[in-house]
Design an enzyme around this catalytic site. Sequence first.
Site, PDB file in Angstrom:
ATOM      1  N   TYR A 146      51.345  47.464 -14.027  1.00  0.00           N
ATOM      2  CA  TYR A 146      51.698  48.056 -15.328  1.00  0.00           C
ATOM      3  C   TYR A 146      51.742  49.582 -15.226  1.00  0.00           C
ATOM      4  CZ  TYR A 146      51.467  48.906 -20.396  1.00  0.00           C
ATOM      5  OH  TYR A 146      51.719  49.319 -21.683  1.00  0.00           O
TER       6      TYR A 146
ATOM      7  N   SER B 211      53.803  54.511 -21.666  1.00  0.00           N
ATOM      8  CA  SER B 211      52.409  54.245 -22.026  1.00  0.00           C
ATOM      9  C   SER B 211      51.594  55.460 -21.599  1.00  0.00           C
ATOM     10  CB  SER B 211      51.902  53.006 -21.275  1.00  0.00           C
ATOM     11  OG  SER B 211      50.491  52.915 -21.365  1.00  0.00           O
TER      12      SER B 211
END
Length: 252
Positions: free
Chosen positions: A154, A141
């Site tokens: 995350y 990401s």
Amino acid sequence: MRLAGRTAIVTGGAGGIGRATSLAFAAEGARVAVVDLQQEAAEAVADEIRAAGGEAIAIAADVSSEPDVQAAVAATVEAFGGIDVAFNNAGIIRRTTAVETTVEEWDRVFGVNVRGIFLMCKHVVPVMAEAGAGSIINTGSGWGLKGGGQAISYCASKGAVVNMTRALAIDHGPQGIRVNSVNPGDVDTGMLRDEARQLGQETGSFLAEAADRPLRRMGQPTEIAAAVVWLASDESSYVTGSALVVDGGGIA
Ligand code: NAI
């Protein structure tokens, strides 16, 4: 037909980016194993591929479970005779700070996002090594590279994905296996809507904020899929250990 005769396994294959990439792999001639926690949705993607004339199977599995991953890899090899491409893409997000995150949530995010990729590689690499070739693409990401707010587990997990990818590339390059990460910015999938819900924000304004980047829009799952197809194919034959960013210019 850049993937003609190849077999690909896709985790999170029923979700936004995973589905688009499964379809793109099939359109390039690959046989596809669609792996997901959601069996029905995975079946629907496999059906879609078959309806378009391709070959696909659906496999229900939790990537954080070693028996599930072993079974998924074995079923793919049994159905198609090998694995040339692994897109390790299943992922979850919790929009919380360190103070708000429970230990259970932290472990679940790492279980899916990090252990899931480790387990897939642990069981796919020997199959690829035997063939002397393979391409693994892990979904990181933009937040795994630069961080982001209210998503501590995350961000940490995606940072781990990026560096685990480099370590895998070093270990398995000599066996003919390339390993790269694809790092999306905000992409129009169920995950973004789930984030709005978790943060208690109105979906429309949350998505508008996600579009605030140089290209002035969110990414589409097909745009991530296009990058993954390139990493999967021989067109990227000298690319390994890289972190490819596909984010509409979401620089900090
Ligand atoms: P999505 O929520 O649409 O799809 C994720 C899929 O993974 C779902 O089908 C879900 O059932 C599956 N999944 C979740 N946990 C699983 C498990 N334990 N085992 C097997 N399958 C599981 O999300 P999206 O957006 O398609 O995300 C795909 C990947 O892209 C994720 O790794 C995510 O972190 C990453 N990503 C997404 C961005 C976005 O803006 N949508 C931005 C950056 C990265």
